[in-house]
Scaffold this motif. Sequence first.
Motif, mmCIF file in Angstrom:
data_model
loop_
_atom_site.group_PDB
_atom_site.id
_atom_site.type_symbol
_atom_site.label_atom_id
_atom_site.label_comp_id
_atom_site.label_asym_id
_atom_site.label_seq_id
_atom_site.Cartn_x
_atom_site.Cartn_y
_atom_site.Cartn_z
ATOM 1 N N PRO A 286 0.802 -1.233 0.000
ATOM 2 C CA PRO A 286 0.000 0.000 0.000
ATOM 3 C C PRO A 286 0.833 1.281 0.000
ATOM 4 C CG PRO A 286 -0.866 -1.561 1.591
ATOM 5 C CD PRO A 286 0.424 -2.126 1.112
ATOM 6 N N ALA A 287 2.063 1.211 0.514
ATOM 7 C CA ALA A 287 2.926 2.395 0.562
ATOM 8 C C ALA A 287 3.890 2.464 -0.614
ATOM 9 C CB ALA A 287 3.702 2.427 1.875
ATOM 10 N N GLY A 288 3.756 1.543 -1.575
ATOM 11 C CA GLY A 288 4.633 1.538 -2.736
ATOM 12 C C GLY A 288 5.517 0.312 -2.764
ATOM 13 N N GLY A 289 5.957 -0.054 -3.961
ATOM 14 C CA GLY A 289 6.761 -1.253 -4.116
ATOM 15 C C GLY A 289 5.923 -2.504 -3.976
ATOM 16 N N ARG A 290 6.607 -3.615 -3.743
ATOM 17 C CA ARG A 290 5.913 -4.891 -3.609
ATOM 18 C C ARG A 290 6.393 -5.615 -2.355
ATOM 19 N NH1 ARG A 290 2.778 -6.123 -7.893
ATOM 20 N NH2 ARG A 290 2.495 -8.268 -7.140
ATOM 21 N N LEU A 291 5.546 -6.516 -1.874
ATOM 22 C CA LEU A 291 5.859 -7.324 -0.704
ATOM 23 C C LEU A 291 5.743 -8.787 -1.100
ATOM 24 C CD1 LEU A 291 6.369 -7.630 2.386
ATOM 25 C CD2 LEU A 291 3.880 -7.560 2.684
ATOM 26 N N LEU A 292 6.788 -9.568 -0.791
ATOM 27 C CA LEU A 292 6.767 -11.003 -1.032
ATOM 28 C C LEU A 292 6.939 -11.719 0.299
ATOM 29 C CD1 LEU A 292 6.837 -13.536 -2.843
ATOM 30 C CD2 LEU A 292 9.306 -13.197 -3.053
ATOM 31 N N VAL A 293 5.992 -12.593 0.627
ATOM 32 C CA VAL A 293 6.066 -13.354 1.870
ATOM 33 C C VAL A 293 5.821 -14.830 1.575
ATOM 34 C CG1 VAL A 293 5.474 -11.532 3.515
ATOM 35 C CG2 VAL A 293 3.653 -12.747 2.334
ATOM 36 N N GLU A 294 6.455 -15.687 2.379
ATOM 37 C CA GLU A 294 6.267 -17.129 2.275
ATOM 38 C C GLU A 294 5.946 -17.693 3.654
ATOM 39 O OE1 GLU A 294 9.280 -18.164 -1.467
ATOM 40 O OE2 GLU A 294 9.780 -18.830 0.570
ATOM 41 N N ALA A 295 5.191 -18.785 3.666
ATOM 42 C CA ALA A 295 4.844 -19.458 4.919
ATOM 43 C C ALA A 295 5.384 -20.878 4.880
ATOM 44 C CB ALA A 295 3.326 -19.485 5.114
ATOM 45 N N PRO A 296 6.022 -21.332 5.974
ATOM 46 C CA PRO A 296 6.541 -22.706 6.004
ATOM 47 C C PRO A 296 5.401 -23.713 5.974
ATOM 48 C CG PRO A 296 6.646 -21.712 8.181
ATOM 49 C CD PRO A 296 6.246 -20.613 7.242
ATOM 50 N N LEU A 297 5.714 -24.926 5.532
ATOM 51 C CA LEU A 297 4.701 -25.975 5.466
ATOM 52 C C LEU A 297 4.107 -26.267 6.845
ATOM 53 C CD1 LEU A 297 6.310 -28.590 3.063
ATOM 54 C CD2 LEU A 297 4.206 -27.309 2.647
#
Length: 323
Positions: A286-297
């Motif tokens: 929302p503030a610009g750029g991108r966010l990439l997140v991952e969750a462990p199995l």
Amino acid sequence: MSVTTAIVSEDEADIRLDRWFRRHHPNLTQGALQKLCRTGQIRVDGGRVTASTRLAPGQTLRIPPIPLADRPAPPVLDPHLAREAERMVIYRDEHVIVLDKPSGLATQGGPGITRHVDMMLDAFREGDGDRPRLVHRIDRDTSGILLLARTPGVAAKLAAAFRGRDVRKTYWAVVVGRPSPASGVIDQPLAKVGAGAGALVIGASRDDEDAASARSEYELIEAAGRKLSWLALSPLTGRTHQLRVHCESLGTPILGDPKYGGKAAHMEGFPDRLHLHARALDLPHPAGGRLLVEAPLSPHMRETFRTLGFSPGETRPPKRTSR
């Protein structure tokens, strides 16, 4: 009571004046708001406005005396639920919170549901600020990433990003069988049959007026012969139970799926739980750029991966980029 002022925040950009007041002074009726605008008691940067005026960040609102007690005191959250909520956090900043939801925990309430994520969100309220909001949902039996917005304005931005398909969602699934071809797009309209907890989503013909377009990408990552396979799935539309029905339509139901897999989805020697995991989320911040997140199995999927010799690799830490 006296005249006060308020500054329009960044996440309230382009919001209508009447909606701003509904958020901050919900006891003020639309008629009363319009009267205050007509008489010039409500102003923006010193100028007269109407209820439909669009606001911009940094603008100053003149607010006449309005009765207080317009926001109930936040409920007291059970400390055990608060700790459970905190354990789920994998990323947070001033705009968003990302949770790793365990399998078996519902996102929202419903018949027979006594524990769910939505009832825990007061754990993330700061002072008398806004209660975070769910941006999307995942099934009760699906584990993995769940996105929260800290304010209504952020929630609106993210909801628009989801609608505009500017969000990339990646799920991992263990399925029974091996898809052929090994990758592709499943283009299968879906229709809902029944209501309530017993409702089913089924594949439908394109000329069915009750059907909704549904498309999913899939890719075979690894296989244990032709018995079980590890797939990466990306829903291109957001229909209820879409991935579960689409996997079944490929002839490879998700392992442990109690609703759509039938007897084929239950195999001796493997946890009898849905093997579907919301692995990664790539979205515009929302503030610009991108966010990439991952969750462990989830634990039961880790167990199955070990049994099959699948190697998921390391879960990357959250990453926010400037573009």
